[in-house]
Motif scaffolding. Sequence first.
Motif, mmCIF file in Angstrom:
data_model
loop_
_atom_site.group_PDB
_atom_site.id
_atom_site.type_symbol
_atom_site.label_atom_id
_atom_site.label_comp_id
_atom_site.label_asym_id
_atom_site.label_seq_id
_atom_site.Cartn_x
_atom_site.Cartn_y
_atom_site.Cartn_z
ATOM 1 N N ARG A 38 -57.618 37.929 -13.735
ATOM 2 C CA ARG A 38 -57.184 38.726 -12.595
ATOM 3 C C ARG A 38 -55.704 38.438 -12.336
ATOM 4 O O ARG A 38 -55.197 37.369 -12.680
ATOM 5 N N TYR A 39 -55.046 39.424 -11.755
ATOM 6 C CA TYR A 39 -53.658 39.214 -11.339
ATOM 7 C C TYR A 39 -53.394 40.122 -10.147
ATOM 8 O O TYR A 39 -54.181 41.024 -9.843
ATOM 9 N N THR A 40 -52.305 39.874 -9.446
ATOM 10 C CA THR A 40 -52.069 40.588 -8.190
ATOM 11 C C THR A 40 -51.015 41.677 -8.328
ATOM 12 O O THR A 40 -49.982 41.494 -8.957
ATOM 13 N N ASP A 78 -46.010 46.181 -9.794
ATOM 14 C CA ASP A 78 -46.784 45.475 -10.813
ATOM 15 C C ASP A 78 -45.894 44.383 -11.391
ATOM 16 O O ASP A 78 -44.959 44.670 -12.137
ATOM 17 N N LEU A 110 -46.381 42.230 -13.691
ATOM 18 C CA LEU A 110 -46.453 42.016 -15.139
ATOM 19 C C LEU A 110 -45.360 42.783 -15.873
ATOM 20 O O LEU A 110 -44.699 42.255 -16.756
ATOM 21 N N ASP A 147 -57.215 33.281 -12.664
ATOM 22 C CA ASP A 147 -55.938 33.890 -12.302
ATOM 23 C C ASP A 147 -54.963 33.745 -13.471
ATOM 24 O O ASP A 147 -54.662 32.634 -13.907
ATOM 25 N N LEU A 148 -54.460 34.865 -13.974
ATOM 26 C CA LEU A 148 -53.516 34.832 -15.089
ATOM 27 C C LEU A 148 -52.258 34.048 -14.729
ATOM 28 O O LEU A 148 -51.639 33.413 -15.586
ATOM 29 N N ALA A 149 -51.883 34.068 -13.466
ATOM 30 C CA ALA A 149 -50.669 33.379 -13.029
ATOM 31 C C ALA A 149 -50.781 31.861 -13.171
ATOM 32 O O ALA A 149 -49.771 31.164 -13.168
ATOM 33 N N ILE A 170 -45.653 34.386 -14.008
ATOM 34 C CA ILE A 170 -45.417 35.815 -13.793
ATOM 35 C C ILE A 170 -44.327 35.967 -12.744
ATOM 36 O O ILE A 170 -44.377 35.346 -11.686
ATOM 37 N N ASN A 226 -42.788 37.186 -9.804
ATOM 38 C CA ASN A 226 -43.216 37.913 -8.601
ATOM 39 C C ASN A 226 -42.053 38.184 -7.655
ATOM 40 O O ASN A 226 -42.244 38.384 -6.461
ATOM 41 N N TRP A 268 -55.952 42.581 -5.914
ATOM 42 C CA TRP A 268 -56.359 41.930 -7.173
ATOM 43 C C TRP A 268 -56.849 42.974 -8.171
ATOM 44 O O TRP A 268 -57.612 43.884 -7.827
#
Length: 627
Positions: free
Chosen positions: A37-39, A137, A139, A159-161, A166, A168, A214
């Motif tokens: 998941r990522y935000t 986004d 990413l 969480d991918l982070a 990442i 942000n 998410w």
Amino acid sequence: MFLTSSAKPIDNNLRDLVNEIEAQSPGLSVLAARQFRYTLRQTHVEVTIKEPRQFNVLEEFIIRAGIELDSPLTADELASILGLDPVFVRSTIATLQKLQTLEMTSAITVTPEGRLFYEKGTVPQPPYSEKIYAVVDPLGGKLTFESEPLNDTLVNLPDLAEIVTIDNTITDISSFSLEELQQSIQGSGLALHVPEEGKIVISCKVIAPTKKIWKTISLFVLFDALENKLNIQLRKGKQILKSESNWLEALEAEGKMSLQALYKLSDETISFERKATLNQKNAEIEARLEKIQQKALETARLASAEQKKINLSRTVVQLRDGQIPQAFSEVLNSAQHQILIYSPWVSQKVVDEQFLLLLQTLANRGVWILIGHGIAQRQQDEEKPIPAEVEEKLRGVKTPDGLPAIQVFWLGNSHVKEVIVDGKIYLCGSHNWLSYRGDDLPRGESVYKVTILHEVQEAYEFLANRFKNHAQKLWENAVQNRVTQLATDTLCMWGAIGMEGMALTAIQQNNWLELLPVWLNVVCHGLKSKKVSGDSGSFRTALSLLDQLPTEAAFIESLRQGWRKVIGAIATNNPQQALNLLGDEVWHEFVRLAITQPPVKTPEQFIAAHTPSQNMPKQSQKRKTIK
């Protein structure tokens, strides 16, 4: 032998997609696949829009007076000349001044903005507001806009982070310039910022705090046996996120992301799977050739027995030395719509003027030709690369509409020599098709001519997949750098392997409508060879895009010519199919865009104008004419 799917670090809900990837691309092996998941960051914003309307008769007179008269008039002077009530004229002038079409002076003076709108027959309307959602986004560092808020659902995944850093930092919408916001709104397809129609977003303000949303994303590690390299892919569903995938590959190459930590994939495991994939790929090719050889021996045995009759149109025949050039020429000449060739080397000894003339003759009758070459694993390692002048001559073979009829490109990492024509005839063996003429002393070469359908189809799918993969990479490069020639080459390749529908979808998804004339010429080539059917759903889809095109588009004349040729080609084969495409809404767009022009007033007349007279469809019902 491959690791079994269950032994690989693959999430259960990705196994079907993994199987689909490996089935569609036999040269790919998925080593690992996990979901994370990522935000996203969503912000409620309000944009203010200014858009024009058609001016009325009095407004036109007032603006013309301000532009064309040497001595500017006052409202009362103009009212006297027009014989109108001065109050009415003054009221209209006041409205135009509020709209910034006229200067705030007593004499009628048109503003620079007013002149621009007047040239389009419009005046601006009072600005109005729309509430939309800005989505960042992290990413891809992308800003998009949505008309409705994204669903905020609980995503219970790692969480991918926590695995990769990442960026942000792009979270504040106010950090974007108005021009950047306008471009993002336009690219989001909300039809709020359409400069060519005079519809302009003039401001954007935040009306609610930014909210985290998410989302699920999938990370794949694949081994590509055709290129002998490891690839990392990020996907949203089935969609490959190309730039984000490249970013992760760069992180992995720099040692900033560990596949060992991410998937428990050791170097030994990767090396094992790499060898297994390459071995399987080579084994599949060898098995296919061995099966063909056995079929050839069986054919020879049957042919030698006079009491048995065989159907040589569906069999395998072995050809030797002097028989090979003649068979090659005959097979090429038999082509109706498609030729696929893989030759490790290409030389001027074969690609001479006579051979180029043959290819041009084939192109003139609607045949596409795809040529792959290369034997080394890397293009820079080729000992005998294709001479530049030979490649240029091959690319110089054009369709009647000026498109490249031949696509020639390096694929590499293969020593097979194959020719497949129309998916019906398959030539394979030791003969180097494009580097050896076969007119020297016999070298003991042999070639198998295969016409057994399932054998030909198996070979076709393998080779066509290589071409398809190359086309996809070419398209991604074209889109990323907005290179029209690369895009044109890709559309021709897709057309050559019967993927016209995918080509149109790619044009739509990337909002690259300037390529529609190219697509029309591609399908026209397919209609000529009767490989493309006039009842293809792609034509209705393409026609539905006409209402998105302004009459002043730079490519509009090419589009007009393209549709005239396509409708004419469809009508030549089946007049009623062409007539069925020209419904009332489509015909209205044909008139608006001047695809049809006076004295033509009906679809029947349009079809008659672009097809031989004997192919004219009968008018089954009266249609309204659009003047």
